[in-house]
Design an enzyme around this catalytic site. Structure first.
Site, PDB file in Angstrom:
ATOM      1  N   GLY A  24       0.787  -1.215   0.000  1.00  0.00           N
ATOM      2  CA  GLY A  24       0.000   0.000   0.000  1.00  0.00           C
ATOM      3  C   GLY A  24       0.820   1.265   0.000  1.00  0.00           C
ATOM      4  N   ASP A  66       9.091 -13.246   3.837  1.00  0.00           N
ATOM      5  CA  ASP A  66       8.341 -11.984   3.843  1.00  0.00           C
ATOM      6  C   ASP A  66       7.215 -12.051   2.813  1.00  0.00           C
ATOM      7  OD1 ASP A  66       7.882  -9.498   4.992  1.00  0.00           O
ATOM      8  OD2 ASP A  66       9.134  -8.419   3.555  1.00  0.00           O
ATOM      9  N   SER A 122       4.850  -6.185   0.312  1.00  0.00           N
ATOM     10  CA  SER A 122       5.336  -5.409  -0.820  1.00  0.00           C
ATOM     11  C   SER A 122       6.858  -5.381  -0.776  1.00  0.00           C
ATOM     12  CB  SER A 122       4.794  -3.976  -0.766  1.00  0.00           C
ATOM     13  OG  SER A 122       5.251  -3.320   0.408  1.00  0.00           O
ATOM     14  N   ARG A 143       9.151   4.613   7.577  1.00  0.00           N
ATOM     15  CA  ARG A 143       7.754   4.229   7.810  1.00  0.00           C
ATOM     16  C   ARG A 143       7.505   3.833   9.268  1.00  0.00           C
ATOM     17  NH1 ARG A 143       7.833  -0.462   3.540  1.00  0.00           N
ATOM     18  NH2 ARG A 143       9.992  -0.458   4.339  1.00  0.00           N
TER      19      ARG A 143
END
Length: 389
Positions: A69, A285, A289, A163
Site C-alpha cells: 500500500g 516476507d 510489498s 515508515r
C-alpha cells in the site's frame, strides 16, 4: 492410514543417510534402516529412492492477509493462498501485519491463521505491526500472547525506517519485557519480531536496549538483515553477541542492484565469518510489498514478495554458494522453529509432527509435501487447496 517412505536420504536436518520413515496419526512413528510392516493394517508405501526427505519448511514471516500500500490503494498486495505455501514446502507459517495496520487488521490476521490451520498446515501470528504504540487484540501485548493460543510474539515492529513510529529505547525495552513475560507465562517464545529499514542506524536501537536492560539479545528477532552491506555487517556482529539474524529471501533485480545482499550469499558469507549456524534463519516476507524508494523516500518501484522464494534461496545457497544441504536446511526448518519455541516443528524425529518434504536428490525440486501427516502435495501437484483457489 499409515504412510511408509522407503529408502530416502534423510536430513533431520542433520544428514542421517538412507532410511525408512513411518508416519501415522499426524506424527512420525518410526525411523529405521528398514521398516517391515507385518500386520494387516493399510499402509501407503512410497518409494523414496532418488529423493531427499527433509522437515517441512518453517517460514517465520509472511503477510498472510496481504500488505503493501505504500503507493496507494492499487498497490495493496494479495492474501496468501494455501498452495503458495504447500507447493513451496512450507508447512509452518507465522503471519504478521506490516506498514498498514488500518485496512489490514489483527482480527483478519487471526481469522486467516484459523483458516490455514483448518486447511491442514500449522499457522501462528504476531500481535501488533510496524507501529508503536502497539495495537492488540485484547488489552495488552502480554494478554494476547498469554491468552490467544496462536499468538506467539509481537511484531514486526519497525525501526531504522522512515515508515516506522520511531520507538524509543525505553519503549522498546518495556515492549520486550511485556512480550517476554507473556511468553514465559504461556510457554511460548514471546519473541519480538523487528523490521529493519535501510537507515544507517540499523541495529543500534537493539544494541542500546540490550545494554540498558536485562533483556537478552535473543528476545529480539530482527529481519531484513541482508537489506544492505552496512546492515549485513552489523548483523554479523549482533549474531556473534548471541542475537538472531534473519535474511529475507524475496527480492527483485532492482533491489539487489541497489545494494541488497541475496539471502543465499548472505548465508554463505555469515558461515565463512564464523557466525553460529543456529543464529541464522531465512524467511520469505511472503505477500509483503517489495518497495524501492529513492534517497528522498519516494516510491519508485513495488513488487510482491513470494513464499516460494524460501525454497529458491535454499537451492541457491547449495547450488551457487556451496552451502551444505544440512546447513541450508537448518535455516528454513530447525533454527526458526527453535527461535519461536515450536519444539514439535522443524526437525524429523519420532513423536514429532509429520511435516515432511520429499525433494529430488539432484534438482532439489519438490515432489511431495506432508503437513501433520496429511499429503498436501503429490508429485508436484497440490492435493489440498483453499475453497476459492
Amino acid at each position: 492410514m499409515l504412510t511408509l517412505i522407503k529408502q530416502a536420504e534423510l536430513f533431520t536436518p542433520t544428514p542421517l543417510g538412507t532410511k525408512d520413515l513411518l508416519m501415522g496419526g499426524g506424527k512420525i512413528v518410526a525411523i529405521e534402516d528398514e521398516i517391515k510392516i507385518s500386520s494387516n493394517l493399510a499402509v501407503n508405501i512410497i518409494d523414496g529412492s532418488g529423493f531427499i526427505l527433509t522437515p517441512g519448511f518453517v517460514d517465520s514471516l509472511v503477510h498472510i492477509t496481504g500488505g503493501g500500500g505504500e503507493g496507494g490503494f492499487t498497490t495493496r498486495t494479495q492474501e496468501m493462498a494455501l498452495t503458495e505455501a504447500t507447493t513451496a514446502g512450507v508447512t509452518t507459517i507465522v503471519g504478521a501485519l506490516g506498514t498498514d495496520a488500518i485496512t489490514r487488521t489483527l482480527p483478519n490476521l487471526l481469522a486467516k491463521v484459523n483458516e490455514l490451520n483448518q486447511l491442514g498446515i500449522s499457522a501462528y501470528c504476531y500481535t501488533g505491526s510496524y507501529q508503536f504504540p502497539v495495537k492488540t487484540l485484547l488489552t495488552t501485548v502480554q494478554e494476547d500472547i498469554l491468552l490467544l493460543s496462536n499468538v506467539i510474539g509481537v511484531g514486526e515492529v519497525a525501526i531504522a525506517d522512515h515508515r516506522a513510529s520511531h520507538i524509543t529505547c525505553q519503549e522498546l525495552i518495556r515492549l520486550a519485557s511485556e512480550a517476554r513475560v507473556g511468553g514465559m507465562l504461556a510457554g511460548k517464545s514471546g519473541i519480538v519480531s523487528i523490521h529493519l529499514g535501510d537507515a544507517l542506524e540499523g541495529l543500534e536501537l537493539l544494541q542500546q536496549a540490550v545494554s540498558q536492560s536485562n533483556i537478552p539479545a535473543s528476545q529480539f528477532y530482527p529481519t531484513h538483515i541482508n537489506r544492505s552491506e552496512h546492515l549485513f555487517q552489523q548483523g554479523l556482529a549482533w549474531a556473534k553477541q548471541g542475537g538472531f539474524i534473519d535474511f529475507t529471501t524475496s527480492t527483485t533485480a532492482q533491489i539487489l542492484a541497489a545494494g541488497e545482499v541475496s539471502a543465499a550469499q548472505a548465508l554463505a558469507r555469515a558461515l565463512q565469518a564464523d557466525v553460529p549456524l543456529r543464529q541464522i534463519t531465512f524467511s520469505s516476507d511472503g505477500n509483503a510489498s517489495l518497495p524501492l524508494f529513492d534517497e528522498k523516500g519516494h516510491l519508485v518501484d513495488l513488487q510482491q514478495a513470494q513464499v516460494c522464494s524460501l525454497h529458491r534461496s535454499f537451492c541457491e545457497a547449495i547450488n551457487e554458494h556451496g552451502v551444505a544441504i544440512g546447513d541450508a536446511l537448518s535455516c528454513v526448518t530447525q533454527n526458526p522453529a527453535d527461535i519461536l519455541h515450536l519444539w514439535h516443528k522443524g526437525r524429523i524425529a519420532v513423536d514429532l509432527d509429520a511435516d515432511l518434504v520429499l525433494m529430488d536428490k539432484q534438482s532439489l525440486q519438490i515432489s511431495d509435501v506432508w503437513a501433520q501427516g496429511q499429503r498436501m502435495v503429490e508429485q508436484g501437484k497440490a492435493m489440498v487447496t483453499g475453497n476459492f483457489e
